[in-house]
Motif scaffolding. Structure first.
Motif, PDB file in Angstrom:
ATOM      1  N   ASP A 102       5.431  13.030   4.836  1.00  0.00           N
ATOM      2  CA  ASP A 102       6.631  12.419   4.277  1.00  0.00           C
ATOM      3  C   ASP A 102       6.203  11.232   3.409  1.00  0.00           C
ATOM      4  OD1 ASP A 102       9.745  11.963   4.545  1.00  0.00           O
ATOM      5  OD2 ASP A 102       8.793  10.009   4.821  1.00  0.00           O
ATOM      6  N   VAL A 103       6.630  11.230   2.154  1.00  0.00           N
ATOM      7  CA  VAL A 103       6.144  10.219   1.215  1.00  0.00           C
ATOM      8  C   VAL A 103       6.517   8.811   1.672  1.00  0.00           C
ATOM      9  CG1 VAL A 103       6.370   9.316  -1.142  1.00  0.00           C
ATOM     10  CG2 VAL A 103       6.039  11.765  -0.767  1.00  0.00           C
ATOM     11  N   ASP A 104       7.748   8.606   2.113  1.00  0.00           N
ATOM     12  CA  ASP A 104       8.149   7.271   2.537  1.00  0.00           C
ATOM     13  C   ASP A 104       7.382   6.812   3.774  1.00  0.00           C
ATOM     14  OD1 ASP A 104       9.906   7.061   0.458  1.00  0.00           O
ATOM     15  OD2 ASP A 104      11.690   6.752   1.679  1.00  0.00           O
ATOM     16  N   GLU A 105       7.129   7.748   4.679  1.00  0.00           N
ATOM     17  CA  GLU A 105       6.367   7.388   5.885  1.00  0.00           C
ATOM     18  C   GLU A 105       4.941   6.995   5.524  1.00  0.00           C
ATOM     19  OE1 GLU A 105       4.425  10.224   8.964  1.00  0.00           O
ATOM     20  OE2 GLU A 105       6.444   9.808   9.718  1.00  0.00           O
ATOM     21  N   ALA A 106       4.297   7.808   4.671  1.00  0.00           N
ATOM     22  CA  ALA A 106       2.930   7.491   4.252  1.00  0.00           C
ATOM     23  C   ALA A 106       2.895   6.202   3.448  1.00  0.00           C
ATOM     24  CB  ALA A 106       2.349   8.645   3.445  1.00  0.00           C
ATOM     25  N   ALA A 107       3.903   6.014   2.597  1.00  0.00           N
ATOM     26  CA  ALA A 107       3.957   4.796   1.794  1.00  0.00           C
ATOM     27  C   ALA A 107       4.094   3.560   2.669  1.00  0.00           C
ATOM     28  CB  ALA A 107       5.112   4.872   0.803  1.00  0.00           C
ATOM     29  N   ALA A 108       4.804   3.692   3.785  1.00  0.00           N
ATOM     30  CA  ALA A 108       4.970   2.548   4.692  1.00  0.00           C
ATOM     31  C   ALA A 108       3.625   2.080   5.228  1.00  0.00           C
ATOM     32  CB  ALA A 108       5.906   2.921   5.838  1.00  0.00           C
ATOM     33  N   HIS A 109       2.714   3.011   5.475  1.00  0.00           N
ATOM     34  CA  HIS A 109       1.371   2.625   5.924  1.00  0.00           C
ATOM     35  C   HIS A 109       0.641   1.845   4.828  1.00  0.00           C
ATOM     36  CE1 HIS A 109       1.750   4.912   9.566  1.00  0.00           C
ATOM     37  NE2 HIS A 109       1.863   6.068   8.929  1.00  0.00           N
ATOM     38  N   LEU A 110       0.827   2.257   3.597  1.00  0.00           N
ATOM     39  CA  LEU A 110       0.176   1.562   2.488  1.00  0.00           C
ATOM     40  C   LEU A 110       0.816   0.198   2.254  1.00  0.00           C
ATOM     41  CD1 LEU A 110      -1.983   1.639   0.329  1.00  0.00           C
ATOM     42  CD2 LEU A 110      -0.402   2.894  -1.156  1.00  0.00           C
ATOM     43  N   VAL A 111       2.111   0.114   2.455  1.00  0.00           N
ATOM     44  CA  VAL A 111       2.795  -1.177   2.308  1.00  0.00           C
ATOM     45  C   VAL A 111       2.217  -2.196   3.284  1.00  0.00           C
ATOM     46  CG1 VAL A 111       4.999  -2.391   2.632  1.00  0.00           C
ATOM     47  CG2 VAL A 111       4.934  -0.242   1.364  1.00  0.00           C
ATOM     48  N   GLU A 112       1.869  -1.765   4.475  1.00  0.00           N
ATOM     49  CA  GLU A 112       1.255  -2.683   5.443  1.00  0.00           C
ATOM     50  C   GLU A 112      -0.005  -3.307   4.862  1.00  0.00           C
ATOM     51  OE1 GLU A 112       0.518  -0.694   9.109  1.00  0.00           O
ATOM     52  OE2 GLU A 112       2.631  -0.208   9.474  1.00  0.00           O
ATOM     53  N   VAL A 113      -0.805  -2.499   4.184  1.00  0.00           N
ATOM     54  CA  VAL A 113      -2.027  -3.009   3.561  1.00  0.00           C
ATOM     55  C   VAL A 113      -1.676  -3.939   2.412  1.00  0.00           C
ATOM     56  CG1 VAL A 113      -4.182  -2.386   2.399  1.00  0.00           C
ATOM     57  CG2 VAL A 113      -3.277  -0.908   4.208  1.00  0.00           C
ATOM     58  N   ILE A 114      -0.718  -3.547   1.602  1.00  0.00           N
ATOM     59  CA  ILE A 114      -0.325  -4.364   0.455  1.00  0.00           C
ATOM     60  C   ILE A 114       0.161  -5.738   0.893  1.00  0.00           C
ATOM     61  CG2 ILE A 114       1.381  -4.588  -1.408  1.00  0.00           C
ATOM     62  CD1 ILE A 114       1.180  -1.530  -1.758  1.00  0.00           C
ATOM     63  N   LEU A 115       0.984  -5.772   1.930  1.00  0.00           N
ATOM     64  CA  LEU A 115       1.517  -7.055   2.375  1.00  0.00           C
ATOM     65  C   LEU A 115       0.455  -7.920   3.042  1.00  0.00           C
ATOM     66  CD1 LEU A 115       5.032  -6.009   3.736  1.00  0.00           C
ATOM     67  CD2 LEU A 115       4.428  -6.954   1.492  1.00  0.00           C
ATOM     68  N   GLU A 116      -0.589  -7.280   3.571  1.00  0.00           N
ATOM     69  CA  GLU A 116      -1.709  -8.047   4.131  1.00  0.00           C
ATOM     70  C   GLU A 116      -2.599  -8.599   3.027  1.00  0.00           C
ATOM     71  OE1 GLU A 116      -5.983  -7.211   6.252  1.00  0.00           O
ATOM     72  OE2 GLU A 116      -4.377  -5.756   6.619  1.00  0.00           O
ATOM     73  N   VAL A 117      -2.973  -7.741   2.088  1.00  0.00           N
ATOM     74  CA  VAL A 117      -3.937  -8.113   1.049  1.00  0.00           C
ATOM     75  C   VAL A 117      -3.259  -8.823  -0.125  1.00  0.00           C
ATOM     76  CG1 VAL A 117      -5.638  -7.198  -0.585  1.00  0.00           C
ATOM     77  CG2 VAL A 117      -5.451  -6.204   1.707  1.00  0.00           C
ATOM     78  N   ARG A 118      -2.024  -8.431  -0.453  1.00  0.00           N
ATOM     79  CA  ARG A 118      -1.254  -8.971  -1.557  1.00  0.00           C
ATOM     80  C   ARG A 118      -2.013  -8.875  -2.891  1.00  0.00           C
ATOM     81  NH1 ARG A 118       3.190 -11.065   0.732  1.00  0.00           N
ATOM     82  NH2 ARG A 118       3.890 -12.133  -1.150  1.00  0.00           N
ATOM     83  N   PRO A 119      -2.369  -7.647  -3.278  1.00  0.00           N
ATOM     84  CA  PRO A 119      -3.112  -7.475  -4.534  1.00  0.00           C
ATOM     85  C   PRO A 119      -2.247  -7.755  -5.750  1.00  0.00           C
ATOM     86  CG  PRO A 119      -2.404  -5.352  -3.694  1.00  0.00           C
ATOM     87  CD  PRO A 119      -2.055  -6.365  -2.636  1.00  0.00           C
ATOM     88  N   GLN A 120      -2.905  -8.220  -6.816  1.00  0.00           N
ATOM     89  CA  GLN A 120      -2.219  -8.334  -8.090  1.00  0.00           C
ATOM     90  C   GLN A 120      -2.357  -7.053  -8.909  1.00  0.00           C
ATOM     91  OE1 GLN A 120      -4.801 -10.492  -7.377  1.00  0.00           O
ATOM     92  NE2 GLN A 120      -4.002 -12.578  -7.295  1.00  0.00           N
ATOM     93  N   VAL A 121      -3.384  -6.246  -8.577  1.00  0.00           N
ATOM     94  CA  VAL A 121      -3.675  -5.042  -9.347  1.00  0.00           C
ATOM     95  C   VAL A 121      -3.845  -3.865  -8.389  1.00  0.00           C
ATOM     96  CG1 VAL A 121      -5.308  -3.923 -10.921  1.00  0.00           C
ATOM     97  CG2 VAL A 121      -4.794  -6.368 -11.187  1.00  0.00           C
ATOM     98  N   VAL A 122      -3.210  -2.743  -8.738  1.00  0.00           N
ATOM     99  CA  VAL A 122      -3.351  -1.498  -7.982  1.00  0.00           C
ATOM    100  C   VAL A 122      -3.804  -0.402  -8.933  1.00  0.00           C
ATOM    101  CG1 VAL A 122      -2.083   0.330  -6.775  1.00  0.00           C
ATOM    102  CG2 VAL A 122      -1.695  -2.060  -6.163  1.00  0.00           C
ATOM    103  N   VAL A 123      -4.746   0.429  -8.474  1.00  0.00           N
ATOM    104  CA  VAL A 123      -5.277   1.543  -9.260  1.00  0.00           C
ATOM    105  C   VAL A 123      -5.113   2.829  -8.468  1.00  0.00           C
ATOM    106  CG1 VAL A 123      -7.360   2.585 -10.242  1.00  0.00           C
ATOM    107  CG2 VAL A 123      -6.952   0.123 -10.512  1.00  0.00           C
ATOM    108  N   THR A 124      -4.616   3.883  -9.115  1.00  0.00           N
ATOM    109  CA  THR A 124      -4.546   5.200  -8.485  1.00  0.00           C
ATOM    110  C   THR A 124      -4.535   6.267  -9.573  1.00  0.00           C
ATOM    111  OG1 THR A 124      -3.433   6.486  -6.760  1.00  0.00           O
ATOM    112  CG2 THR A 124      -2.016   5.318  -8.333  1.00  0.00           C
ATOM    113  N   TYR A 125      -4.127   7.501  -9.211  1.00  0.00           N
ATOM    114  CA  TYR A 125      -4.086   8.617 -10.153  1.00  0.00           C
ATOM    115  C   TYR A 125      -2.746   8.689 -10.883  1.00  0.00           C
ATOM    116  CZ  TYR A 125      -7.439  10.035  -6.516  1.00  0.00           C
ATOM    117  OH  TYR A 125      -8.436  10.058  -5.586  1.00  0.00           O
TER     118      TYR A 125
END
Length: 292
Positions: free
Chosen positions: A113-136
């Protein structure tokens, strides 16, 4: 109290080895400059085809664990300490190539489920607080279901993170300008006409090749070419690397491809500081770069 680096970069990839091929020089360059580089890998690549005959007994979970070891070695070559699996070890499995029965297996990343998987990534984002994200891009570079899903999950996580209070100023997709790819393959074929493979790879075989005008950013990683090729070589189950004056590599399809040490991107969220940019953080002001 440990000082948090002002600049923070997050990369999201589908399997171990994708990061070194696509972004190895970029990761090494920014890590060397003191940027906090975080890699999130979505699966362990349990469905990958193994190149060395002596390792072909590795399949499924055993292959996944071996590839985690390869990823660990690759990150050591690039100087990156912060690398993680999306949702923790075993959360999502390799989905195999598009059209295979593996695409329908419960627990594979393609079925997440995209929202469920995205929630796991949000946890990382809120911890690290990147200014730049790279993906496909939305095609995953070359159509692999896990790459497409990594794109979907990342872009959704960017939205959800903004709703949770952290707006990411700049989001990039991996790219290769068509003229650069054509020139690199021409040089490869001219300098090494007797490559030990069945046939040379075509430009269309290179993930992310687009018309030049789509590319906004070029990161010169020439000084980190050795680190990139060493990181790629660490993924020995998946990549054969032939370093030298004209370095090239091949995957399990035995098609030779050039190693790009200048790596290219398309800015899809945020405002470019110039075209082409030469820094993923270009245009970010001091207020944006303060530590969380």
């Amino acid at each position: 109290m440990t000082e948090v680096p002002a600049r923070r970069l997050l990369l999201v990839h589908a399997h171990p080895d994708d990061e070194s091929i696509n972004n190895g020089a970029t990761m090494a360059r920014y890590a060397d400059q003191g940027v906090h580089v975080t890699l999130v890998t979505c699966t362990l690549g349990e469905g990958g085809e193994v190149i060395p005959p002596e390792l072909r007994h590795l399949t499924g979970p055993a292959l996944g664990q071996h590839r985690w070891g390869e990823l660990t070695a690759a990150m050591r070559e690039l100087g990156v300490d912060d690398f993680r699996l999306l949702g923790g070890a075993g959360r999502y499995h390799d989905s195999g190539m598009m059209g295979l029965p593996d695409n329908d297996a419960p627990g594979c990343f393609w079925q997440a489920d995209v929202d469920e998987a995205a929630a796991h990534l949000v946890e990382v984002i809120l911890e690290v607080r990147p200014q730049v994200v790279v993906t496909y891009d939305d095609h995953g570079g070359y159509g692999h279901p896990d790459h497409i899903q990594a794109h979907r999950v990342t872009m959704r996580a960017v939205e959800l993170a903004a709703e949770a209070g952290h707006r990411i100023p700049k989001v990039y997709w991996n790219r290769v300008p068509r003229t650069v790819a054509e020139a690199a393959f021409t040089r490869l074929h001219e300098d090494l006409p007797a490559l030990p493979f069945d046939k040379p790879a075509a430009v269309g075989d290179v993930p992310g090749v687009v018309d030049d005008h789509r590319v906004t950013t070029a990161i010169d990683g020439t000084a980190y070419a050795t680190a990139k090729t060493a990181a790629m070589a660490a993924h020995a189950t998946q990549i054969e690397v032939a370093p030298g004056a004209v370095p090239y590599f091949a995957l399990s399809n035995e098609l030779a491809q050039p190693v790009f040490t200048t790596e290219y991107y398309e800015l899809v969220a945020g405002t470019p500081a110039a075209t082409p940019e030469t820094d993923l953080f270009a245009g970010l002001d001091a207020a944006t770069e303060v530590a969380p």
